[in-house]
Write an enzyme that holds these catalytic residues in place. Structure first.
Site, PDB file in Angstrom:
ATOM      1  N   CYS A   2     -19.970  -7.331  -0.249  1.00  0.00           N
ATOM      2  CA  CYS A   2     -20.192  -7.661  -1.649  1.00  0.00           C
ATOM      3  C   CYS A   2     -20.884  -6.489  -2.345  1.00  0.00           C
ATOM      4  O   CYS A   2     -21.810  -5.896  -1.817  1.00  0.00           O
ATOM      5  CB  CYS A   2     -21.033  -8.908  -1.849  1.00  0.00           C
ATOM      6  SG  CYS A   2     -20.286 -10.382  -1.183  1.00  0.00           S
ATOM      7  N   ARG A  27     -17.044  -2.493  -0.288  1.00  0.00           N
ATOM      8  CA  ARG A  27     -17.972  -3.510   0.203  1.00  0.00           C
ATOM      9  C   ARG A  27     -17.341  -4.898   0.227  1.00  0.00           C
ATOM     10  O   ARG A  27     -17.938  -5.844   0.753  1.00  0.00           O
ATOM     11  CB  ARG A  27     -19.225  -3.562  -0.681  1.00  0.00           C
ATOM     12  CG  ARG A  27     -19.945  -2.247  -0.803  1.00  0.00           C
ATOM     13  CD  ARG A  27     -21.154  -2.395  -1.681  1.00  0.00           C
ATOM     14  NE  ARG A  27     -22.162  -3.212  -1.062  1.00  0.00           N
ATOM     15  CZ  ARG A  27     -23.082  -2.784  -0.220  1.00  0.00           C
ATOM     16  NH1 ARG A  27     -23.118  -1.512   0.100  1.00  0.00           N
ATOM     17  NH2 ARG A  27     -23.961  -3.593   0.298  1.00  0.00           N
ATOM     18  N   TRP A  77     -16.906 -10.232  -0.789  1.00  0.00           N
ATOM     19  CA  TRP A  77     -16.386 -10.376   0.573  1.00  0.00           C
ATOM     20  C   TRP A  77     -16.838 -11.765   1.000  1.00  0.00           C
ATOM     21  O   TRP A  77     -18.023 -11.999   1.218  1.00  0.00           O
ATOM     22  CB  TRP A  77     -16.980  -9.301   1.486  1.00  0.00           C
ATOM     23  CG  TRP A  77     -16.376  -9.262   2.850  1.00  0.00           C
ATOM     24  CD1 TRP A  77     -15.272  -8.560   3.243  1.00  0.00           C
ATOM     25  CD2 TRP A  77     -16.854  -9.929   4.031  1.00  0.00           C
ATOM     26  NE1 TRP A  77     -15.028  -8.763   4.574  1.00  0.00           N
ATOM     27  CE2 TRP A  77     -15.983  -9.595   5.081  1.00  0.00           C
ATOM     28  CE3 TRP A  77     -17.923 -10.780   4.309  1.00  0.00           C
ATOM     29  CZ2 TRP A  77     -16.143 -10.074   6.381  1.00  0.00           C
ATOM     30  CZ3 TRP A  77     -18.089 -11.262   5.587  1.00  0.00           C
ATOM     31  CH2 TRP A  77     -17.205 -10.906   6.615  1.00  0.00           C
ATOM     32  N   ASN A 103     -25.424 -10.655  -3.206  1.00  0.00           N
ATOM     33  CA  ASN A 103     -24.918 -10.086  -1.956  1.00  0.00           C
ATOM     34  C   ASN A 103     -25.849 -10.556  -0.853  1.00  0.00           C
ATOM     35  O   ASN A 103     -27.064 -10.369  -0.956  1.00  0.00           O
ATOM     36  CB  ASN A 103     -24.924  -8.551  -2.065  1.00  0.00           C
ATOM     37  CG  ASN A 103     -24.681  -7.874  -0.735  1.00  0.00           C
ATOM     38  OD1 ASN A 103     -24.040  -8.443   0.139  1.00  0.00           O
ATOM     39  ND2 ASN A 103     -25.203  -6.675  -0.582  1.00  0.00           N
ATOM     40  N   GLY A 104     -25.295 -11.182   0.186  1.00  0.00           N
ATOM     41  CA  GLY A 104     -26.129 -11.681   1.284  1.00  0.00           C
ATOM     42  C   GLY A 104     -25.749 -13.106   1.609  1.00  0.00           C
ATOM     43  O   GLY A 104     -24.670 -13.574   1.224  1.00  0.00           O
ATOM     44  N   GLU A 501     -13.060   3.747  20.488  1.00  0.00           N
ATOM     45  CA  GLU A 501     -12.996   4.114  19.072  1.00  0.00           C
ATOM     46  C   GLU A 501     -11.537   4.241  18.601  1.00  0.00           C
ATOM     47  O   GLU A 501     -11.188   3.781  17.508  1.00  0.00           O
ATOM     48  CB  GLU A 501     -13.768   5.426  18.839  1.00  0.00           C
ATOM     49  CG  GLU A 501     -13.799   5.923  17.414  1.00  0.00           C
ATOM     50  CD  GLU A 501     -14.445   4.959  16.409  1.00  0.00           C
ATOM     51  OE1 GLU A 501     -15.004   3.931  16.819  1.00  0.00           O
ATOM     52  OE2 GLU A 501     -14.336   5.241  15.201  1.00  0.00           O
ATOM     53  N   LYS A 505      -9.943   1.997  15.604  1.00  0.00           N
ATOM     54  CA  LYS A 505      -9.325   2.598  14.408  1.00  0.00           C
ATOM     55  C   LYS A 505      -7.942   2.006  14.192  1.00  0.00           C
ATOM     56  O   LYS A 505      -7.575   1.646  13.082  1.00  0.00           O
ATOM     57  CB  LYS A 505      -9.186   4.124  14.563  1.00  0.00           C
ATOM     58  CG  LYS A 505     -10.428   4.956  14.392  1.00  0.00           C
ATOM     59  CD  LYS A 505     -10.948   5.070  12.994  1.00  0.00           C
ATOM     60  CE  LYS A 505     -11.893   3.995  12.621  1.00  0.00           C
ATOM     61  NZ  LYS A 505     -13.203   3.905  13.069  1.00  0.00           N
ATOM     62  N   GLU A 508      -8.044  -1.767  13.119  1.00  0.00           N
ATOM     63  CA  GLU A 508      -8.639  -1.939  11.788  1.00  0.00           C
ATOM     64  C   GLU A 508      -7.633  -1.723  10.665  1.00  0.00           C
ATOM     65  O   GLU A 508      -7.575  -2.506   9.733  1.00  0.00           O
ATOM     66  CB  GLU A 508      -9.743  -0.880  11.560  1.00  0.00           C
ATOM     67  CG  GLU A 508     -11.105  -1.233  12.067  1.00  0.00           C
ATOM     68  CD  GLU A 508     -12.119  -0.131  11.736  1.00  0.00           C
ATOM     69  OE1 GLU A 508     -13.165  -0.470  11.194  1.00  0.00           O
ATOM     70  OE2 GLU A 508     -11.864   1.070  12.019  1.00  0.00           O
ATOM     71  N   HIS A 524      -7.369  -5.124  37.396  1.00  0.00           N
ATOM     72  CA  HIS A 524      -8.055  -6.398  37.645  1.00  0.00           C
ATOM     73  C   HIS A 524      -7.650  -7.455  36.616  1.00  0.00           C
ATOM     74  O   HIS A 524      -8.443  -8.342  36.296  1.00  0.00           O
ATOM     75  CB  HIS A 524      -9.572  -6.187  37.651  1.00  0.00           C
ATOM     76  CG  HIS A 524     -10.000  -5.264  38.744  1.00  0.00           C
ATOM     77  ND1 HIS A 524      -9.938  -5.606  40.075  1.00  0.00           N
ATOM     78  CD2 HIS A 524     -10.439  -3.978  38.712  1.00  0.00           C
ATOM     79  CE1 HIS A 524     -10.339  -4.583  40.808  1.00  0.00           C
ATOM     80  NE2 HIS A 524     -10.644  -3.578  40.003  1.00  0.00           N
ATOM     81  N   LYS A 623     -17.066  -2.430   4.508  1.00  0.00           N
ATOM     82  CA  LYS A 623     -17.685  -1.263   5.139  1.00  0.00           C
ATOM     83  C   LYS A 623     -19.131  -1.524   5.506  1.00  0.00           C
ATOM     84  O   LYS A 623     -19.616  -1.109   6.549  1.00  0.00           O
ATOM     85  CB  LYS A 623     -17.608  -0.062   4.201  1.00  0.00           C
ATOM     86  CG  LYS A 623     -18.102   1.200   4.872  1.00  0.00           C
ATOM     87  CD  LYS A 623     -17.537   2.415   4.235  1.00  0.00           C
ATOM     88  CE  LYS A 623     -17.851   3.639   5.053  1.00  0.00           C
ATOM     89  NZ  LYS A 623     -17.061   3.698   6.282  1.00  0.00           N
TER      90      LYS A 623
END
Ligand code: G6P
Length: 628
Positions: A2, A27, A77, A103-104, A501, A505, A508, A524, A623
């Site tokens: 947000c 955001r 968001w 925001n929160g 990583e 990527k 995402e 395994h 983000k």
């Protein structure tokens, strides 16, 4: 998570709010909204739209259709309540007496809601934020009975709300009967104030610096549980006891251009190309030349005496997402160089596992934004337990940077693309510096080895440049593989950290299912998923593990996998096994992550482009994750 923008001043507010929000879309981008007080008609106009900000822009003619010079805006968001127009912010009470953007997360919103419903309040949305808006309304009404002036009345209401609410918040608040005044407060979610001069004289609030940078470089960081009251002329900040406090403006050194695309199609590819510069900027101020021509590390900014570093008994590495992956690589680098045992944790797990911490341990919190809720909570837990804490952070003045005992800033510059690239690379560079320093003060490496490590670090930016110069090959391959459904990334040791990583990527931004495995672990269980045509990316940059990884690649090839090999120049034997190879320059093996990650970033980027996806704003992600 947000984004909030607010403006009060001489200019029309809505275009400024929308422009600011466009810099904060990283955001959140489920929906957006603005509320502006139209002074002439004495009412607050609220406009909201589901989906990307451009919908709101179209509805309001980029803000020009909304009159008034004082307003707040929000890009969402979703946490509580589906993404929809009704759940979009701003939220407000009856007749828009109180209007808020938030925001929160208000954790006890249900209790508050129940209490307010008993008092006769009606709720329109499924959000937690509406509970805060209506709670403010109820306290504002009560404060009105105390015969307070408008400002005291607002402060009293905000303060009572802060005492009643549990959770995290940054709030921009308008009171319908207070023209030309904007209030703001925060707890555990970021919020800054910007002062605008000249023909747009006034004040702004924002969740992050890029939102205000086109208008001002002078900002104030609001601290937890502070309340700001802003008008065109005045900024007053109060503590929770409503006592006025002094706040200093900080000058932001980077400019708006660094948050622009600069001719690149996406922020992500621009930021991938900025990595040589970003890594150089992170390393070079910390490497000095002595009179005898030898290089040495200067980490005096940390204010951690050598004796203390020498006595560190254990290192705890904590982060989320890609920052956690840096921690995974850091464990190997620090253990190998400095011979200090390391533990690496996801912040969200660490904070609830009641960790056993050694008193002489050093906690390293890694975070690009410096605001990630779980990382911040982990930091606070460590501080409560009396641990020494060091933060590796990109955003200057962020909560983690301010609360840690020591901070090493990564000089990546603003990172806009949701998928991190340059911030990740600079975090690795910071780790190399710290690991080498720890090794040197503990006498674990000779002066010659230290020199060599420093030289190898300094050579990294040019080598990253070389990897980038081969990007067309990766692009060609990505176009070929864009239709694949499952991808496995395998490696051992540091190559496993790189795989983590690379896999993140890809998933995402391309929405392709992918997983990273320690190569030796495949047999395994996971090897049962390998069938004809499944893409396996084998990372083999570590000379001592090269043959082991190649053997694991042979195992999957014989089950039908299609193989992408990633190794260093000289390891040409890999071509006997794989279908496609990318080579990166040789370097100190402990630093190979910095080079090998680049083709994997490019692979994810070009696959996302080939699929026509929104590279910089992938679905469901944000983000800066300021909720648990
Ligand atoms: C989000 C971002 C990731 C990032 C993670 C941790 O999930 O999309 O790119 O790695 O948060 O963020 P931080 O700001 O703490 O590094």
């Amino acid at each position: 998570m947000c984004g909030i923008v607010g403006y009060v001043g001489t200019r029309q507010a809505a275009p400024i709010l929308l422009d600011g929000l466009s810099r904060l879309e990283y955001r959140g981008y489920d929906s957006a909204g603005i509320a502006v007080r139209d002074e002439e008609n004495e009412h607050v106009e609220v406009v909201k739209a589901k989906g990307r900000l451009k919908n709101l822009m179209e509805m309001t003619d980029s803000g020009h259709a909304v009159r008034g010079t004082c307003g707040v805006g929000h890009t969402r968001w979703a946490t509580h309540g589906e993404p929809s127009t009704i759940n979009a912010h701003p939220h407000y009470s009856r007749e828009k007496r109180v209007v808020v953007v938030h925001n929160g997360i208000i954790e006890n919103y249900q209790d508050i809601k129940d209490m307010l419903v008993r008092k006769g309040y009606a709720f329109r949305t499924q959000t937690d934020t509406e509970a805060a808006a209506l709670l403010l309304d109820s306290y504002y009404t009560e404060a009105g009975k105390k015969g307070l002036g408008p400002r005291e009345r607002a402060l009293d209401a905000i303060r009572n709300m802060m005492i009643r609410v549990r959770g995290s918040y940054a709030l921009g608040i308008l009171f319908g009967d207070q023209p030309g005044v904007m209030y703001a407060t925060r707890k555990d979610s970021p919020l800054i104030i910007g002062r605008c001069d000249g023909e747009m004289r006034g004040h702004m609030i924002a969740s992050d610096v890029p939102a205000v940078l086109s208008y001002t470089r002078n900002v104030v960081y609001i601290d937890n549980l502070e309340i700001a009251c802003l008008t065109q002329e005045e900024m007053r900040v109060y503590n929770i006891d409503c006592e006025q406090i002094d706040k200093a403006f900080v000058e932001i050194k980077w400019d708006a251009a660094s948050a622009e695309k600069d001719g690149y199609e996406h922020f992500m590819i621009k930021e991938i190309h900025e990595q040589p510069r970003a890594v150089r900027d992170t390393l070079s101020p910390r490497i000095k030349e002595r009179e005898d021509g030898q290089k040495c590390l200067d980490l005096s900014e940390l204010e951690l005496p050598d004796e203390e570093l020498a006595g560190v008994s254990r290192v705890y590495l904590i982060g989320c997402g890609s920052a956690y992956h840096v921690g995974t690589a850091a464990r190997t680098v620090i253990e190998r160089l400095a011979h200090i045992p390391c533990e690496v944790d996801l912040a969200s797990e660490f904070r609830y596992r009641d960790p056993i911490l050694e008193p002489r341990g050093l906690v390293i919190i890694i975070s690009q934004s410096g605001e990630t809720a779980d990382s911040l909570a982990a930091l606070r837990l460590c501080r409560e337990r009396g641990m020494r804490t060091l933060a590796i952070v990109n955003v200057v003045g962020s909560s983690i940077a301010r609360e840690a005992d020591a901070v090493m800033y990564t000089w990546a510059g603003p990172e806009i693309s949701v998928a991190t690239t340059k911030a990740y690379s600079t975090q690795l560079a910071a780790i190399y510096l710290i690991a080498t320093k720890l090794a040197a003060v503990r006498g674990q490496i000779s002066p010659e080895r230290e020199q060599q490590l420093i030289e190898d670090m300094l050579a990294l930016p040019d080598k990253i440049e070389r990897v980038l110069s081969d990007k067309e090959r990766v692009q060609w391959y990505a176009n070929k593989m864009a239709a694949c459904k499952d991808v496995f990334f395998i490696g051992r040791g540091l190559d496993h950290a790189i795989s983590l990583e690379g896999s993140l990527k890809l998933k995402e931004i391309s929405y392709i299912h992918s997983e990273a495995y320690a190569a030796g672990e495949l047999k395994h269980g996971t090897i049962s998923l390998i069938e004809d045509g499944v893409l396996v990316v084998g990372v083999a940059t570590q000379p001592d593990l090269f043959e082991k990884v190649v053997s694991n690649m042979v195992e999957v090839r014989s089950r039908g996998a299609y193989l992408f090999g990633l190794t260093t120049y000289g390891q040409y034997a890999i071509e006997d096994t794989v279908n496609f190879t990318v080579y990166v320059p040789r370097t100190e093996p402990l630093f190979a992550t910095s080079l090998a990650v680049v083709p994997l970033q490019l692979l994810a980027y070009y696959i996302s482009c080939a699929k026509g996806l929104d590279v910089d704003k992938p679905r469901n992600l944000a983000k800066s994750v300021t909720v648990e």
